[in-house]
Write an enzyme that holds these catalytic residues in place. Structure first.
Site, PDB file in Angstrom:
ATOM      1  N   CYS A  60      -8.355  -1.188  -7.046  1.00  0.00           N
ATOM      2  CA  CYS A  60      -8.135  -1.818  -8.351  1.00  0.00           C
ATOM      3  C   CYS A  60      -8.851  -3.162  -8.472  1.00  0.00           C
ATOM      4  O   CYS A  60      -8.222  -4.208  -8.508  1.00  0.00           O
ATOM      5  CB  CYS A  60      -6.644  -1.978  -8.575  1.00  0.00           C
ATOM      6  SG  CYS A  60      -5.869  -0.376  -8.573  1.00  0.00           S
ATOM      7  N   GLY A  68     -30.275 -11.041  14.389  1.00  0.00           N
ATOM      8  CA  GLY A  68     -30.768 -11.284  13.036  1.00  0.00           C
ATOM      9  C   GLY A  68     -31.902 -10.439  12.535  1.00  0.00           C
ATOM     10  O   GLY A  68     -32.244 -10.500  11.348  1.00  0.00           O
TER      11      GLY A  68
END
Ligand code: LLP
Length: 417
Positions: A341, A239
């Site tokens: 797209c 982390g």
């Protein structure tokens, strides 16, 4: 020292001009600096100093075999979350005895595979999973080494999609009930309790959440010891954040000191599972500009990489710096977009970026972690190549996927003619 620098006006990775790599490997390609990976890993090792520790690199950040081998050579262990990741570690020559296996949905075949390989421990994410691991352990006449993943309910103050240690998250077992589960685990014949584990989130840029989590964990470990359950491994997860833009995450020295101080004189091996902070700033995505287009509102720079290659900007609105391969480039305010797209297919929006013309190269920085690892074939786009730079030389460590590979494994039933 950065391993991504302009030399004579051209962006280099270590001593290799990116333009040369793009020429040979094609674009888009991920390019990693071996020296940067080694340095980041060494930062952890020197941060922990004399304290007994194990750095288990989190394979999910970047599972390329060459990256894994490089880290294994440095002595790293590995954090895996699937049979597939374990397969990668073994194929790369990683030491199974330094592997921890996390993840909320381990299946019996994965547990069996890990036990056969002889991993260090399973980080168990639920009471139900504990039962399954116990069952596989007994079937195999062995005791599976386990830690329970404690959910310490600490807010890591990071993006909600990558916060994992909150009460509301699907990860781990709530601290309040975990004690009870440890007592139950202690009675199971297919298990051996060896550790305790937590992971609170990713891209943490302050020390406080780590301080809070390690404090809760050490108190919990003491309580276990008082009840007769002695553990030897404390896994604090990964982390630690990196700088993408202007973040100032704690250094590995500070991070290691925070964890080490909290452990005090306890006889525990500290495990950490860093991913992003090892490879994130050791990689970039090099892409070629295809077109410029504009409407009265906006400029668009269309590049040959897209959200399927690097999903982070679309998925998390993540910021990645974008540089030109050639330093002396004027800037323009534009959206840098890919060919997919979807309007969500962008790398930058309304940003002052280098005004590189068609055929020129742009470089998306800090892309070594969760870049290729999250790439997909959306829009039937082949996955990019991966390149590892080592000083003056570079190696294509993963070939660009081919169109043939794209349809491999698919069949058309005869009945369709
Ligand atoms: N250990 C466990 C149990 C984890 O879930 C993770 C990351 C790590 C270690 C490594 O964390 P790191 O040191 O890399 O922060 N795709 C997202 C990040 C997802 C992180 C998931 N878990 C992104 O691109 O930001």
């Amino acid at each position: 020292m950065s391993h991504f620098e302009y030399k004579d006006g051209r962006l280099h990775v270590e001593n290799v001009p990116l333009a040369r790599i793009a020429e040979q490997a094609g674009t888009p390609s991920y390019v990693y600096s071996l020296a940067a990976i080694r340095e980041a890993y060494a930062g952890y090792v020197s941060g922990f100093g004399d304290r007994t520790h194990l750095v288990c690199y989190s394979v999910k950040a970047n599972g390329n075999l060459a990256v894994l081998r490089a880290l294994a050579n440095e002595g790293a262990g590995f954090d895996v979350v699937s049979g597939g990741e374990l397969h990668r570690v073994l194929a790369a020559g990683g030491d199974p005895g330094k592997v921890v296996f996390s993840g909320v949905g381990k299946q019996p075949w994965e547990i069996r595979m890990a036990l056969e390989a002889g991993i260090l421990m399973f980080n168990v994410e639920s009471p139900a999973e504990l039962d399954t691991i116990d069952c596989v352990g007994r079937e195999m006449n062995t005791r599976a080494p386990v830690a329970l993943r404690v959910n310490p309910d600490v807010d890591p103050k990071t993006h909600p999609y990558i916060s994992t240690g909150l009460k509301t998250s699907k990860f781990g077992i709530p601290l309040e009930r975990c004690f009870e589960d440890y007592q139950r685990a202690a009675t199971m014949k297919g298990l051996e309790i060896v550790g305790a584990d937590c992971h609170i989130g990713s891209q943490l840029t302050t020390t406080e959440p780590f301080v809070e989590a390690v404090g809760r964990m050490t108190r919990f470990v003491d309580r276990l010891a008082d009840s007769g359950i002695e553990i030897r491994l404390l896994d604090m997860g990964g982390g630690l954040g990196i700088c993408y833009q202007d973040e100032t995450p704690p250094s590995t020295d500070t991070y290691a000191a925070v964890l080490g101080d909290a452990l005090g004189g306890r006889d525990l091996t500290l495990i950490v599972e860093p991913g992003r902070s090892i490879v994130g700033n050791a990689g970039c995505l090099v892409t070629r500009v295809l077109y410029h287009k504009g409407n009265n509102q906006k400029n668009f720079i269309v590049v040959d990489a897209a959200m399927n290659d690097l999903a982070r900007p679309s998925l998390y609105s993540a910021f990645h710096e974008i540089l030109a391969e050639s330093e002396a480039t004027q800037s323009v305010v534009a959206d840098v977009v890919g060919p997919v797209c979807e309007s969500g297919d962008f790398f930058a929006k309304e940003r002052a970026v280098a005004n590189v013309g068609p055929g020129g190269l742009l470089v998306v920085m800090s892309a070594g972690a969760y870049g290729f690892a999250m790439a997909s074939n959306y829009n039937a786009r082949t996955k990019p190549a991966e390149v590892l730079v080592d000083g003056d030389v570079f190696h294509i460590v993963r070939e660009r996927e081919t169109l043939e590979q794209l349809i491999q494994g698919e069949t058309i039933p005869e009945s369709l003619g």
